[in-house]
Design an enzyme around this catalytic site. Structure first.
Site, PDB file in Angstrom:
ATOM      1  N   HIS A   1       0.820  -1.211   0.000  1.00 30.99           N
ATOM      2  CA  HIS A   1       0.000   0.000   0.000  1.00 30.99           C
ATOM      3  C   HIS A   1       0.857   1.266   0.000  1.00 30.99           C
ATOM      4  O   HIS A   1       0.668   2.151  -0.848  1.00 30.99           O
ATOM      5  CB  HIS A   1      -0.941   0.007   1.209  1.00 30.99           C
ATOM      6  CG  HIS A   1      -1.807   1.231   1.271  1.00 30.99           C
ATOM      7  ND1 HIS A   1      -3.026   1.314   0.638  1.00 30.99           N
ATOM      8  CD2 HIS A   1      -1.605   2.438   1.868  1.00 30.99           C
ATOM      9  CE1 HIS A   1      -3.547   2.516   0.842  1.00 30.99           C
ATOM     10  NE2 HIS A   1      -2.702   3.207   1.599  1.00 30.99           N
ATOM     11  N   GLU A   2       1.775   1.384   0.942  1.00 26.73           N
ATOM     12  CA  GLU A   2       2.543   2.621   1.039  1.00 26.73           C
ATOM     13  C   GLU A   2       3.410   2.845  -0.195  1.00 26.73           C
ATOM     14  O   GLU A   2       3.607   3.987  -0.628  1.00 26.73           O
ATOM     15  CB  GLU A   2       3.386   2.637   2.310  1.00 26.73           C
ATOM     16  CG  GLU A   2       2.609   2.468   3.612  1.00 26.73           C
ATOM     17  CD  GLU A   2       1.516   3.514   3.831  1.00 26.73           C
ATOM     18  OE1 GLU A   2       1.485   4.528   3.110  1.00 26.73           O
ATOM     19  OE2 GLU A   2       0.680   3.323   4.725  1.00 26.73           O
TER      20      GLU A   2
ATOM     21  N   TYR B   1     -10.710   5.388   1.228  1.00 24.85           N
ATOM     22  CA  TYR B   1      -9.941   4.189   0.906  1.00 24.85           C
ATOM     23  C   TYR B   1     -10.854   3.120   0.303  1.00 24.85           C
ATOM     24  O   TYR B   1     -10.631   2.650  -0.819  1.00 24.85           O
ATOM     25  CB  TYR B   1      -9.302   3.585   2.158  1.00 24.85           C
ATOM     26  CG  TYR B   1      -8.258   4.400   2.856  1.00 24.85           C
ATOM     27  CD1 TYR B   1      -6.907   4.065   2.768  1.00 24.85           C
ATOM     28  CD2 TYR B   1      -8.601   5.479   3.674  1.00 24.85           C
ATOM     29  CE1 TYR B   1      -5.931   4.784   3.444  1.00 24.85           C
ATOM     30  CE2 TYR B   1      -7.646   6.205   4.344  1.00 24.85           C
ATOM     31  CZ  TYR B   1      -6.308   5.848   4.229  1.00 24.85           C
ATOM     32  OH  TYR B   1      -5.360   6.563   4.905  1.00 24.85           O
TER      33      TYR B   1
END
Length: 531
Positions: A318-319, A393
């Site tokens: 994700h990051e 999200y």
């Protein structure tokens, strides 16, 4: 300012901004009159006193004549002086806002540079502390930053907004000998200052948003690798080095998947770094912060509860995805942060699809549905520092997956999202830019669909009324957008047919009973009502 309802955006939840949020969130005359060019942040960090001193050299071009510009530095920090060359500049503070005044008119088109000297004790705040002085297991200093929500001006002076970014940056961080600093960009050397401190220098070659600028100070152990021509640099504490060497091997698979869908990693000149931190993680540009305990899933959990997320490390995937959406493409206002989070959450699904197939990707994305709260729209009021809640999200990713089904041609879809990223990379954009691009490239009017999912709390409901004696079903969308129209797959799950439903009733023949008539709710994020 009073309560904002922003009816043009479908905002139904009242939002009352504070004076500080209006100052920080608005792009007023003393921000819009200049364009950032370059920062050189040069600071010294004293772990024992929990104190920082330094200056930020700010270069900018005037877009209009003026004698004042707006910068930010939290009121807990001290302004030592602000100078242009040898001339001291006057300034006025209003909370975290600093209005800097010049004795003569700054001319349109001209470049200028000032040095902003400051000092103080950054106060820990926010989910990850923003600027934290911690200790590792050996009792050595471990100092990190993570300031997306609170703002970078908690610990350094800058133009603390999202619309305008410097084109490049130098970061110089002096720390006690025996510690190292890892920041954004390419390592540009270290220098022993002769007073017990060593200065670590990092050169950022690309535009960077202010909250991405990071310090990571500690007793880091460094190891490296390569992916094609891209340098991979990893930093972990000594006791975690072996675990890091095993877990960080997932980076290459992440890069392979995301480059397949969107194109080359966007910061090749700066390289890719993954750095252990004492919080969950953060997408600091070219210096991704990692704190997931060297385990798959998210903090040891099956993130979506469907058995897929334990196959990979959520934080790495994700990051790092934010390097494409959030860092390369950045929202111009916090209100439109779904451009960061919705797209990066959807990228998690693409990562699953690349390595394990479409069925598992759809399963993974549908596992996000219980996380959607539906309490406020995804796009918040503009110019008042309003941040969307976590629906950006989950609902954001489910909406993008719905768009794929609307396009209903995977070859076109993957070309579309690849070209969308390439068209806007290194830019700061708004939701309207996304909508206009998708409308133009698909030849469809997707505006009511975007508006329904992003500017309203409810998702559309497909209403179905069966007349089994006549062998028919009537259908329509129930939605907030009056012109809402969206194709959807219905009928027999082994032989779907696409209906072009609108907000007006239509009727079709069907051999299926109410019980057996299905809707592809795994491919479209919708509700279904049968009667």
């Amino acid at each position: 300012m009073g309560v904002l309802h922003a009816p043009v955006f479908g905002q139904t939840t009242p939002f009352t901004p504070k004076h500080a949020d209006i100052l920080r969130g608005g792009y007023g005359p003393y921000r819009e009159n200049n364009d950032l060019l370059y920062y050189h942040l040069d600071i010294r960090v004293d772990p024992e006193r929990k104190f920082v001193t330094g200056k930020n050299t700010i270069q900018f071009r005037m877009l209009a004549e003026g004698q004042r510009i707006q910068l930010e530095l939290y009121p807990t920090m001290h302004i030592d002086r602000i100078v242009k060359g040898h001339t001291a500049l006057k300034y006025t503070r209003d909370g975290g806002t600093v209005f800097v005044d010049f004795p003569t008119m700054l001319r349109k088109g001209r470049k200028y540079s000032i040095d902003f000297y400051y000092s103080g004790e950054p106060k820990e705040q926010g989910r990850f502390g923003c600027f934290t002085f911690k200790k590792d297991k050996e009792g050595k200093p471990w100092i990190t930053t993570a300031c997306e929500s609170n703002g970078a001006s908690v610990w350094w002076p800058n133009k603390d907004q999202w619309r305008d970014e410097v084109k490049s940056m130098m970061i110089s961080v002096a720390v006690p000998n025996g510690l190292i600093d890892v920041s954004n960009g390419r390592f540009a050397g270290k220098r022993d200052l002769g007073d017990g401190y060593t200065q670590w220098n990092w050169h950022v070659h690309y535009p960077i948003n202010n909250y991405d600028v990071a310090l990571n100070i500690g007793n880091y152990q460094h190891f490296s690798d390569k992916y094609k021509k891209l340098t991979l640099d990893y930093y972990a504490l000594p006791e975690d080095l072996a675990k890091a060497k095993k877990q960080f091997t997932q980076v290459k698979g992440m890069l392979e998947a995301f480059e397949h869908y969107f194109g080359q990693y966007p910061f090749e000149k700066d390289g890719y770094k993954l750095i252990e931190v004492p919080y969950a993680g953060m997408e600091h540009q070219s210096a991704v912060a990692y704190g997931n305990g060297f385990e798959n899933g998210y903090l040891g959990r099956d993130w979506t509860g469907v058995g897929v997320s334990p196959r990979f490390d959520f934080i790495i995937i994700h990051e790092s995805g934010h390097e494409w959406f959030g860092n390369s493409i950045t929202a111009a206002d916090r209100s439109d942060m779904w451009i960061h989070e919705g797209w990066t959450t959807y990228m998690e699904g693409l990562y699953v699809e690349y390595w394990w197939g479409e069925a598992d990707a759809i399963k993974y994305l549908n596992g996000l549905k219980p996380k959607v709260k539906g309490k406020q729209p995804i796009v918040m009021p503009r110019g008042v520092n309003a941040e969307p809640d976590e629906d950006q999200y989950f609902k954001g990713a489910l909406f993008i997956n719905t768009l794929r089904s609307i396009v209903d041609d995977d070859q076109k879809w993957f070309t579309l999202i690849h070209d969308f990223y390439q068209h806007f990379k290194y830019q700061n954009i708004m939701t309207e830019d996304v909508i206009a691009y998708f409308n133009q490239q698909t030849g469809m009017d997707l505006t009511p669909i975007f508006n329904q999912y992003l500017r309203h709390t409810a998702i559309p409901t497909l209403e179905l009324k069966f007349d089994e004696s006549a062998g028919t079903v009537a259908y329509r969308w129930k939605a907030d957008e009056t012109n809402f129209a969206m194709p959807v797959r219905v009928g027999d799950l082994n032989h779907w047919q696409v209906i072009r439903a609108t907000t007006d009733w239509q009727t079709m023949k069907t051999p299926l009973s109410k019980k057996n008539f299905g809707v592809a709710t795994d491919l479209y994020y919708v509700n279904v009502s049968k009667s």
